[in-house]
Design an enzyme around this catalytic site. Structure first.
Site, PDB file in Angstrom:
ATOM      1  N   SER A 145      -9.695   6.170 -14.512  1.00  0.00           N
ATOM      2  CA  SER A 145     -10.918   6.266 -14.324  1.00  0.00           C
ATOM      3  C   SER A 145     -11.462   7.530 -14.927  1.00  0.00           C
ATOM      4  O   SER A 145     -11.265   8.838 -14.789  1.00  0.00           O
ATOM      5  CB  SER A 145     -11.187   6.641 -12.532  1.00  0.00           C
ATOM      6  OG  SER A 145     -12.280   7.175 -12.478  1.00  0.00           O
TER       7      SER A 145
ATOM      8  N   HIS B 266     -11.997   2.440 -16.306  1.00  0.00           N
ATOM      9  CA  HIS B 266     -12.750   2.237 -14.964  1.00  0.00           C
ATOM     10  C   HIS B 266     -13.894   3.335 -14.920  1.00  0.00           C
ATOM     11  O   HIS B 266     -13.505   4.567 -15.097  1.00  0.00           O
ATOM     12  CB  HIS B 266     -11.649   2.663 -13.709  1.00  0.00           C
ATOM     13  CG  HIS B 266     -12.281   2.499 -12.623  1.00  0.00           C
ATOM     14  ND1 HIS B 266     -12.465   1.134 -11.948  1.00  0.00           N
ATOM     15  CD2 HIS B 266     -12.664   3.333 -11.691  1.00  0.00           C
ATOM     16  CE1 HIS B 266     -13.163   1.534 -10.754  1.00  0.00           C
ATOM     17  NE2 HIS B 266     -13.043   2.761 -10.513  1.00  0.00           N
TER      18      HIS B 266
ATOM     19  N   ASP C 247     -16.998   4.747 -12.960  1.00  0.00           N
ATOM     20  CA  ASP C 247     -17.453   4.889 -11.621  1.00  0.00           C
ATOM     21  C   ASP C 247     -18.855   5.503 -11.584  1.00  0.00           C
ATOM     22  O   ASP C 247     -19.279   6.326 -12.112  1.00  0.00           O
ATOM     23  CB  ASP C 247     -16.653   5.863 -10.873  1.00  0.00           C
ATOM     24  CG  ASP C 247     -15.315   5.589 -10.525  1.00  0.00           C
ATOM     25  OD1 ASP C 247     -15.034   4.498  -9.954  1.00  0.00           O
ATOM     26  OD2 ASP C 247     -14.410   6.189 -11.045  1.00  0.00           O
TER      27      ASP C 247
ATOM     28  N   MET D 191     -22.145   6.146  -9.709  1.00  0.00           N
ATOM     29  CA  MET D 191     -22.486   6.482  -8.305  1.00  0.00           C
ATOM     30  C   MET D 191     -24.100   6.958  -8.357  1.00  0.00           C
ATOM     31  O   MET D 191     -24.604   7.727  -9.372  1.00  0.00           O
ATOM     32  CB  MET D 191     -21.625   7.606  -8.033  1.00  0.00           C
ATOM     33  CG  MET D 191     -20.296   7.325  -7.908  1.00  0.00           C
ATOM     34  SD  MET D 191     -19.403   8.739  -7.202  1.00  0.00           S
ATOM     35  CE  MET D 191     -17.621   8.292  -7.537  1.00  0.00           C
TER      36      MET D 191
ATOM     37  N   HIS E 298     -17.366   0.118 -11.669  1.00  0.00           N
ATOM     38  CA  HIS E 298     -17.352   0.240 -10.239  1.00  0.00           C
ATOM     39  C   HIS E 298     -18.900   0.643  -9.922  1.00  0.00           C
ATOM     40  O   HIS E 298     -18.794   1.957  -9.762  1.00  0.00           O
ATOM     41  CB  HIS E 298     -16.187   0.927  -9.914  1.00  0.00           C
ATOM     42  CG  HIS E 298     -15.994   1.298  -8.313  1.00  0.00           C
ATOM     43  ND1 HIS E 298     -15.125   2.079  -7.955  1.00  0.00           N
ATOM     44  CD2 HIS E 298     -16.608   0.629  -7.380  1.00  0.00           C
ATOM     45  CE1 HIS E 298     -15.242   1.990  -6.668  1.00  0.00           C
ATOM     46  NE2 HIS E 298     -15.891   1.446  -6.247  1.00  0.00           N
TER      47      HIS E 298
ATOM     48  N   MET F  93     -20.754   2.135  -7.372  1.00  0.00           N
ATOM     49  CA  MET F  93     -21.124   2.498  -5.882  1.00  0.00           C
ATOM     50  C   MET F  93     -22.530   2.920  -5.955  1.00  0.00           C
ATOM     51  O   MET F  93     -22.735   4.216  -5.889  1.00  0.00           O
ATOM     52  CB  MET F  93     -20.261   4.024  -5.694  1.00  0.00           C
ATOM     53  CG  MET F  93     -18.791   3.328  -5.685  1.00  0.00           C
ATOM     54  SD  MET F  93     -17.640   4.817  -5.871  1.00  0.00           S
ATOM     55  CE  MET F  93     -17.339   4.562  -7.483  1.00  0.00           C
TER      56      MET F  93
ATOM     57  N   MET G 130     -10.714  -0.200  -1.703  1.00  0.00           N
ATOM     58  CA  MET G 130     -10.523   1.440  -1.872  1.00  0.00           C
ATOM     59  C   MET G 130      -9.213   1.808  -1.059  1.00  0.00           C
ATOM     60  O   MET G 130      -9.139   1.221   0.051  1.00  0.00           O
ATOM     61  CB  MET G 130     -11.830   1.893  -1.295  1.00  0.00           C
ATOM     62  CG  MET G 130     -13.063   1.724  -2.008  1.00  0.00           C
ATOM     63  SD  MET G 130     -13.256   2.088  -3.709  1.00  0.00           S
ATOM     64  CE  MET G 130     -12.919   3.997  -3.766  1.00  0.00           C
TER      65      MET G 130
ATOM     66  N   GLY H 189     -13.329  11.816  -6.654  1.00  0.00           N
ATOM     67  CA  GLY H 189     -11.953  11.554  -7.204  1.00  0.00           C
ATOM     68  C   GLY H 189     -11.046  12.597  -6.322  1.00  0.00           C
ATOM     69  O   GLY H 189     -11.839  13.426  -5.614  1.00  0.00           O
TER      70      GLY H 189
ATOM     71  N   ASP I 197      -7.910   1.535  -5.760  1.00  0.00           N
ATOM     72  CA  ASP I 197      -8.649   2.857  -6.231  1.00  0.00           C
ATOM     73  C   ASP I 197      -8.634   3.875  -5.109  1.00  0.00           C
ATOM     74  O   ASP I 197      -9.235   3.826  -4.218  1.00  0.00           O
ATOM     75  CB  ASP I 197     -10.063   2.182  -6.490  1.00  0.00           C
ATOM     76  CG  ASP I 197     -10.900   3.030  -7.323  1.00  0.00           C
ATOM     77  OD1 ASP I 197     -10.334   4.459  -7.698  1.00  0.00           O
ATOM     78  OD2 ASP I 197     -12.232   2.965  -7.351  1.00  0.00           O
ATOM     79  N   GLY I 198      -8.084   4.956  -5.590  1.00  0.00           N
ATOM     80  CA  GLY I 198      -8.180   6.139  -4.992  1.00  0.00           C
ATOM     81  C   GLY I 198      -6.764   6.735  -4.382  1.00  0.00           C
ATOM     82  O   GLY I 198      -6.019   5.999  -3.894  1.00  0.00           O
TER      83      GLY I 198
HETATM   84  C1  DX5 Z   1     -13.810   7.400  -6.146  1.00  0.00           C
HETATM   85  C2  DX5 Z   1     -13.605   6.533  -7.453  1.00  0.00           C
HETATM   86  C3  DX5 Z   1     -12.528   6.378  -8.032  1.00  0.00           C
HETATM   87  C4  DX5 Z   1     -11.919   7.964  -8.443  1.00  0.00           C
HETATM   88  C5  DX5 Z   1     -10.487   7.834  -8.126  1.00  0.00           C
HETATM   89  O1  DX5 Z   1     -14.857   6.791  -5.233  1.00  0.00           O
HETATM   90  O2  DX5 Z   1     -14.095   5.076  -6.891  1.00  0.00           O
HETATM   91  O3  DX5 Z   1     -12.251   5.369  -9.121  1.00  0.00           O
HETATM   92  O4  DX5 Z   1     -12.083   7.980  -9.629  1.00  0.00           O
HETATM   93  O5  DX5 Z   1      -9.933   9.113  -8.441  1.00  0.00           O
HETATM   94  P1  DX5 Z   1      -8.429   9.450  -8.160  1.00  0.00           P
HETATM   95  O6  DX5 Z   1      -7.514   8.597  -9.017  1.00  0.00           O
HETATM   96  O7  DX5 Z   1      -8.401  10.832  -8.219  1.00  0.00           O
HETATM   97  O8  DX5 Z   1      -8.364   9.453  -6.528  1.00  0.00           O
HETATM   98 ZN    ZN Z   2     -13.845   3.535  -8.741  1.00  0.00          ZN
END
Ligand code: DX5
Ligand code: ZN
Length: 219
Positions: A6, A30, A32, A34, A63, A65, A134, A141, A172-173
């Protein structure tokens, strides 16, 4: 087993270099997206994502969000995304959007956040190629993996196996070399990792170690 670094944890001033650093070892990239509405964080949007796609052969796993994914998701597919996942909590008609994504040439992904149960969505999974579960609360992150959320992965894996669904189960997470094994044992077969990859000294090596750890899961 697919590993999807990510770029949320990458250096946003050097995104193309950061992608190149994992290009030989990662399966998907990946991304993200947002919007500061669906989650209280703001990242990048279509102009940056589509330019970044032009710099790599890696398939993009977007992804979203965001609120109103029915308005924004299809343009990511049209820009060449391999998969576009939107949140179940953000739409009224998830199936209609999945059909539109597939018609636009990408895979369709359904994402479910920490507090959303998976059971109400099992019936519509044939319309999807990816179920993104999730393992933290979506938005940032670097959070701690929540092992209890793997029950959703187990439920989805049982359902997908018994129904012979062609479905990727992505987590993810908080994915690290430790937690990835548990997630794989629960039935996940695609793994997002931000911090574990991009805060490592050697991001490509981190991807390889994650893959080994996922592969060492008990069947
Ligand atoms: C958070 C994202 C994740 C994030 C994960 O909402 O969807 O993809 O990048 O980060 P890590 O691997 O640090 O938990
Ligand atoms: Zn994500």
């Amino acid at each position: 087993m697919l590993i999807a670094p990510s770029i949320l944890a990458a250096d946003f001033a050097h995104l193309a270099d950061e992608v190149r650093a994992v290009e030989q070892d990662a399966d998907w990239l990946h991304v993200d997206v947002m919007d500061n509405h669906f989650v209280p964080n703001l990242t990048i949007g279509l102009p940056v994502v589509s330019r970044l796609m032009g710099t790599t052969r890696l398939p993009f796993d977007c992804h979203l969000m965001i609120e109103l994914p029915q308005r924004w998701a299809v343009p990511y597919a049209e820009a060449g995304a391999y998969n576009v996942s939107f949140h179940a909590e953000a739409v009224d008609d998830a199936v209609a959007l999945a059909k539109n994504l597939r018609a636009a040439g990408s895979r369709a992904g359904l994402a479910i956040d920490r507090d959303t149960p998976v059971e109400p969505y099992l019936e519509i999974l044939p319309h999807f190629d990816v179920l993104l579960i999730m393992t933290i609360k979506a938005g940032f992150g670097g959070q701690q993996f929540i092992p209890a959320l793997l029950d959703k992965v187990r439920t989805a894996r049982r359902h997908a196996s018994s129904g012979h669904l062609d479905l990727r189960l992505e987590v993810d997470g908080g994915i690290t070399e430790d937690t990835i094994t548990q997630a794989a044992e629960a039935g996940a077969d695609a793994f997002v990792a931000g911090t574990a990859v991009y805060r490592a000294d050697d991001p490509a090596g981190a991807v390889r170690r994650l893959r080994r750890a996922a592969g060492s899961a008990a069947p």
